[in-house]
Design an enzyme around this catalytic site. Structure first.
Site, mmCIF file in Angstrom:
data_model
loop_
_atom_site.group_PDB
_atom_site.id
_atom_site.type_symbol
_atom_site.label_atom_id
_atom_site.label_comp_id
_atom_site.label_asym_id
_atom_site.label_seq_id
_atom_site.Cartn_x
_atom_site.Cartn_y
_atom_site.Cartn_z
ATOM 1 C CG HIS A 45 -0.392 -0.645 2.415
ATOM 2 N ND1 HIS A 45 0.623 -0.247 3.286
ATOM 3 C CD2 HIS A 45 -0.752 -1.662 2.952
ATOM 4 C CE1 HIS A 45 0.804 -1.226 4.086
ATOM 5 N NE2 HIS A 45 0.194 -2.033 4.118
ATOM 6 C CG HIS A 49 2.344 -0.558 8.328
ATOM 7 N ND1 HIS A 49 2.432 -1.866 8.658
ATOM 8 C CD2 HIS A 49 2.090 -0.712 7.010
ATOM 9 C CE1 HIS A 49 2.597 -2.732 7.842
ATOM 10 N NE2 HIS A 49 2.221 -2.198 6.370
ATOM 11 C CB CYS A 97 0.400 -2.859 13.044
ATOM 12 S SG CYS A 97 0.825 -2.311 11.561
#
Length: 131
Positions: A45, A49, A97
């Site tokens: 994506h 992260h 996360c």
């Protein structure tokens, strides 16, 4: 919570929880658990992260690198980088996360992208036939 709502995204034995979300901060802390033998979706994506292993051991794929991970390890996932976590060490893999609260949807690999990934024998063995 359910890990994914879309049956098109292959995964096995994963749960997720949103631990913290505040629009003033612009990010979310989420917790995922992957049962022994389970795996997250192979995806990429536009947002980055950071993932910190909180419980157990396993492996992760980030780009073309497969790493063993254990409690305390921090994994940074750059934008548009294929990644997947696997609880393949015979125990649960739990990880925190940190992601943008406003983020794009994950992209699954097209058949040609999977074929390219599978040209690397180590990655092919890691992602298996289910990706």
């Amino acid at each position: 919570m359910a890990y994914k709502q879309d049956d098109a995204a292959p995964f096995r034995s994963v749960t997720r929880q949103v631990l913290f979300s505040d629009p003033r901060l612009g990010c979310e802390w989420r917790y995922f658990e992957v049962a022994a033998g389970g795996y997250s979706t192979l995806e990429r994506h536009h947002h980055v992260h950071a993932t910190m292993i909180h419980r157990g051991r396993g492996q992760c794929l980030v780009g073309e690198v497969i790493s063993d991970v254990a409690v305390g390890d921090l994994v940074f996932i750059p934008p548009m980088t294929w990644h997947q976590f696997r609880a393949n060490a015979g125990e649960i893999l739990g990880f925190l996360c940190l992601v943008n609260a406003d983020r794009d949807r994950p992209q699954l690999p097209r058949s040609d992208e999977l074929a390219t990934l599978r040209q690397n024998k180590t990655i092919a063995e890691f992602i298996g036939a289910e990706a």
